[in-house]
Design a protein around this motif. Structure first.
Motif, PDB file in Angstrom:
ATOM      1  N   ALA A  30       0.529  -1.659   0.170  1.00 52.97           N
ATOM      2  CA  ALA A  30       0.348   0.258   0.612  1.00 52.97           C
ATOM      3  C   ALA A  30       1.021   0.964  -0.170  1.00 52.97           C
ATOM      4  O   ALA A  30       2.281   0.651   0.128  1.00 52.97           O
ATOM      5  N   ALA A  31       0.617   2.235  -0.262  1.00 52.83           N
ATOM      6  CA  ALA A  31       0.819   3.653  -0.137  1.00 52.83           C
ATOM      7  C   ALA A  31      -0.265   5.066  -0.320  1.00 52.83           C
ATOM      8  O   ALA A  31      -0.977   4.221  -0.806  1.00 52.83           O
ATOM      9  N   ILE A  32       0.613   5.714   0.073  1.00 52.26           N
ATOM     10  CA  ILE A  32      -0.433   7.135   0.381  1.00 52.26           C
ATOM     11  C   ILE A  32       0.773   8.034  -0.095  1.00 52.26           C
ATOM     12  O   ILE A  32       2.168   8.500   0.118  1.00 52.26           O
ATOM     13  N   LYS A  33      -0.076   9.276  -0.505  1.00 56.03           N
ATOM     14  CA  LYS A  33       1.326  10.256  -1.323  1.00 56.03           C
ATOM     15  C   LYS A  33       0.783  11.448   0.523  1.00 56.03           C
ATOM     16  O   LYS A  33       0.504  11.001   1.404  1.00 56.03           O
ATOM     17  N   SER A  34       2.212  12.269  -0.281  1.00 58.24           N
ATOM     18  CA  SER A  34       2.713  13.378   1.158  1.00 58.24           C
ATOM     19  C   SER A  34       1.473  13.830   1.825  1.00 58.24           C
ATOM     20  O   SER A  34       1.448  14.000   3.653  1.00 58.24           O
ATOM     21  N   ARG A  35       0.047  14.644   1.094  1.00 65.01           N
ATOM     22  CA  ARG A  35      -0.960  15.212   2.129  1.00 65.01           C
ATOM     23  C   ARG A  35      -2.371  14.062   2.281  1.00 65.01           C
ATOM     24  O   ARG A  35      -2.797  14.315   3.189  1.00 65.01           O
ATOM     25  N   TYR A  72       7.474  -4.045   5.098  1.00 61.21           N
ATOM     26  CA  TYR A  72       9.125  -2.509   5.357  1.00 61.21           C
ATOM     27  C   TYR A  72       7.875  -1.469   5.085  1.00 61.21           C
ATOM     28  O   TYR A  72       7.229  -1.777   3.995  1.00 61.21           O
ATOM     29  N   CYS A  73       8.945  -0.188   5.392  1.00 62.71           N
ATOM     30  CA  CYS A  73       7.888   1.182   5.204  1.00 62.71           C
ATOM     31  C   CYS A  73       8.651   1.827   4.284  1.00 62.71           C
ATOM     32  O   CYS A  73       9.949   1.186   4.705  1.00 62.71           O
ATOM     33  N   ALA A  74       9.046   2.148   3.299  1.00 61.07           N
ATOM     34  CA  ALA A  74       9.645   3.349   2.643  1.00 61.07           C
ATOM     35  C   ALA A  74       8.863   4.717   2.064  1.00 61.07           C
ATOM     36  O   ALA A  74       8.079   4.969   2.827  1.00 61.07           O
ATOM     37  N   ALA A  75       9.530   5.557   1.748  1.00 65.10           N
ATOM     38  CA  ALA A  75       9.543   6.866   2.114  1.00 65.10           C
ATOM     39  C   ALA A  75       9.788   7.194   0.534  1.00 65.10           C
ATOM     40  O   ALA A  75      11.281   7.457   0.002  1.00 65.10           O
ATOM     41  N   LYS A  76       9.286   8.110  -0.288  1.00 68.57           N
ATOM     42  CA  LYS A  76       9.978   8.705  -1.227  1.00 68.57           C
ATOM     43  C   LYS A  76       9.569  10.342  -1.167  1.00 68.57           C
ATOM     44  O   LYS A  76       8.541  10.456  -0.917  1.00 68.57           O
ATOM     45  N   ARG A  77      10.124  11.167  -1.382  1.00 74.30           N
ATOM     46  CA  ARG A  77      10.136  12.514  -1.643  1.00 74.30           C
ATOM     47  C   ARG A  77       9.347  12.866  -2.869  1.00 74.30           C
ATOM     48  O   ARG A  77       9.308  12.678  -4.107  1.00 74.30           O
ATOM     49  N   GLY A  78       8.258  13.668  -3.266  1.00 73.25           N
ATOM     50  CA  GLY A  78       7.325  14.039  -4.685  1.00 73.25           C
ATOM     51  C   GLY A  78       7.432  13.151  -4.839  1.00 73.25           C
ATOM     52  O   GLY A  78       7.043  13.062  -5.999  1.00 73.25           O
ATOM     53  N   MET A  79       6.250  12.002  -4.594  1.00 67.91           N
ATOM     54  CA  MET A  79       5.924  11.001  -4.706  1.00 67.91           C
ATOM     55  C   MET A  79       4.923  10.511  -6.598  1.00 67.91           C
ATOM     56  O   MET A  79       3.856  12.121  -6.178  1.00 67.91           O
ATOM     57  N   SER A 133       2.119   9.515  -9.015  1.00 67.43           N
ATOM     58  CA  SER A 133       0.899   8.535  -8.891  1.00 67.43           C
ATOM     59  C   SER A 133       1.501   6.446  -9.587  1.00 67.43           C
ATOM     60  O   SER A 133       0.793   5.699  -9.337  1.00 67.43           O
ATOM     61  N   SER A 134       2.036   7.438 -10.559  1.00 66.16           N
ATOM     62  CA  SER A 134       1.724   6.054 -11.865  1.00 66.16           C
ATOM     63  C   SER A 134       3.149   5.413 -11.113  1.00 66.16           C
ATOM     64  O   SER A 134       3.575   3.635 -11.362  1.00 66.16           O
ATOM     65  N   ALA A 135       3.878   5.752 -10.092  1.00 68.00           N
ATOM     66  CA  ALA A 135       5.556   4.782  -9.239  1.00 68.00           C
ATOM     67  C   ALA A 135       5.269   4.281  -7.874  1.00 68.00           C
ATOM     68  O   ALA A 135       6.012   3.569  -7.647  1.00 68.00           O
ATOM     69  N   MET A 136       3.411   4.360  -7.369  1.00 68.62           N
ATOM     70  CA  MET A 136       3.588   4.871  -5.912  1.00 68.62           C
ATOM     71  C   MET A 136       4.045   2.568  -5.703  1.00 68.62           C
ATOM     72  O   MET A 136       4.172   2.524  -4.643  1.00 68.62           O
ATOM     73  N   SER A 137       3.841   1.935  -6.776  1.00 67.60           N
ATOM     74  CA  SER A 137       4.108   1.026  -5.902  1.00 67.60           C
ATOM     75  C   SER A 137       5.456  -0.540  -7.019  1.00 67.60           C
ATOM     76  O   SER A 137       5.686  -0.743  -6.524  1.00 67.60           O
ATOM     77  N   ARG A 138       6.445   1.194  -7.516  1.00 71.87           N
ATOM     78  CA  ARG A 138       7.578   0.507  -7.375  1.00 71.87           C
ATOM     79  C   ARG A 138       8.388  -0.015  -6.523  1.00 71.87           C
ATOM     80  O   ARG A 138       8.641   1.401  -6.171  1.00 71.87           O
ATOM     81  N   ARG A 139       8.713  -0.633  -6.003  1.00 67.18           N
ATOM     82  CA  ARG A 139       9.932  -1.334  -4.898  1.00 67.18           C
ATOM     83  C   ARG A 139      11.395  -0.317  -5.319  1.00 67.18           C
ATOM     84  O   ARG A 139      11.696   0.429  -4.356  1.00 67.18           O
ATOM     85  N   ASP A 140      11.285   0.406  -6.930  1.00 62.27           N
ATOM     86  CA  ASP A 140      12.983   0.739  -6.293  1.00 62.27           C
ATOM     87  C   ASP A 140      12.699   2.110  -7.284  1.00 62.27           C
ATOM     88  O   ASP A 140      13.702   2.772  -7.056  1.00 62.27           O
ATOM     89  N   TYR A 141      11.307   2.750  -6.455  1.00 56.38           N
ATOM     90  CA  TYR A 141      11.317   4.515  -6.697  1.00 56.38           C
ATOM     91  C   TYR A 141      11.121   5.155  -5.638  1.00 56.38           C
ATOM     92  O   TYR A 141      11.397   6.537  -5.898  1.00 56.38           O
ATOM     93  N   TYR A 142      11.586   4.029  -4.279  1.00 58.56           N
ATOM     94  CA  TYR A 142      11.709   4.469  -3.134  1.00 58.56           C
ATOM     95  C   TYR A 142      12.924   4.918  -2.874  1.00 58.56           C
ATOM     96  O   TYR A 142      13.594   4.012  -3.304  1.00 58.56           O
TER      97      TYR A 142
END
Length: 125
Positions: free
Chosen positions: A48-53, A94-101, A103-112
């Motif tokens: 699962a993923a959630i955007k910054s706001r 595992y939790c992971a973080a990505k600045r400026g997420m 939508s199209s990349a939310m599920s990509r492991r290599d994106y975080y």
């Protein structure tokens, strides 16, 4: 950003668990957050993923309707509420973080950019 996941444990099928991921730093609210899991002998997969706001979320198909991701930016924490747990949910989460997420990349492991250390969830049948 440093991430610390917690809340895992041993439960029975049908039970619930709440995972938490506490983040350090003052930029948590600028980061989208994700949960991934890795079962023994398998690759790490998106949960699962959630955007910054918190306005947009995404879920892996197998957990839709059972898991809910949420965040509290005032507490620098993201949560994963897991209901109706099944034995196949057994994994290290595992939790992971990505600045400026985006939508199209939310599920990509290599994106975080940042990863926590993982917390083990074991669901017995």
């Amino acid at each position: 950003v440093q991430l610390q996941a917690s809340g895992g444990g041993l439960v029975q099928a049908g039970d619930s668990l709440l995972l938490s991921c506490a983040a350090s730093g003052r930029t948590f609210s600028d980061h989208g957050m994700g949960w991934f899991r890795q079962a023994p002998g398998k690759e790490r997969e998106f949960v699962a993923a959630i955007k910054s706001r918190g306005g947009e979320t995404a879920y892996e198909e197998a957990v839709k309707g059972r898991f809910t991701i949420s965040r509290d930016n005032a507490r620098n924490t993201v949560y994963l509420q897991m209901n109706s747990l099944k034995p196949e949910d057994t994994a290290v989460y595992y939790c992971a973080a990505k600045r400026g997420m985006i939508s199209s990349a939310m599920s990509r492991r290599d994106y975080y950019d940042y990863w926590g250390q993982g917390t083990l969830v074991t669901v017995s049948s």
